[in-house]
Motif scaffolding. Sequence first.
Motif, PDB file in Angstrom:
ATOM      1  N   TYR A   2      33.848  41.227  32.387  1.00  0.00           N
ATOM      2  CA  TYR A   2      34.544  42.412  32.894  1.00  0.00           C
ATOM      3  C   TYR A   2      35.029  42.256  34.332  1.00  0.00           C
ATOM      4  O   TYR A   2      35.708  43.138  34.852  1.00  0.00           O
ATOM      5  CB  TYR A   2      33.640  43.632  32.767  1.00  0.00           C
ATOM      6  N   GLU A  11      39.764  39.973  30.255  1.00  0.00           N
ATOM      7  CA  GLU A  11      40.384  39.876  28.934  1.00  0.00           C
ATOM      8  C   GLU A  11      41.550  38.890  28.938  1.00  0.00           C
ATOM      9  O   GLU A  11      41.643  38.029  28.062  1.00  0.00           O
ATOM     10  CB  GLU A  11      40.858  41.252  28.472  1.00  0.00           C
ATOM     11  N   GLU A  34      41.772  35.353  26.934  1.00  0.00           N
ATOM     12  CA  GLU A  34      42.873  35.070  26.014  1.00  0.00           C
ATOM     13  C   GLU A  34      43.643  33.818  26.441  1.00  0.00           C
ATOM     14  O   GLU A  34      44.017  32.995  25.603  1.00  0.00           O
ATOM     15  CB  GLU A  34      43.816  36.263  25.932  1.00  0.00           C
TER      16      GLU A  34
END
Length: 67
Positions: A8, A23, A27
């Motif tokens: 996070y 995130e 990715e």
Amino acid sequence: MASNLTPYDDRKCPIYDKIIDGELCYETAMCMQGLFKISSVPESTEIIFDFEKAKNICNKCPYADME
């Protein structure tokens, strides 16, 4: 060596040359490892033109260590 960052935490990405969230980092790392298609991450398709160069940068980045 594993990073102290949690999934996070925001981090400065040398590929995007800006602060990104966990995130997008995840990715992008998955794309660089060949597990996701680059086209599945719109931010990547806008900035990554030299996949091999980006892959080398990502592989050296402590934030990309997902262990």
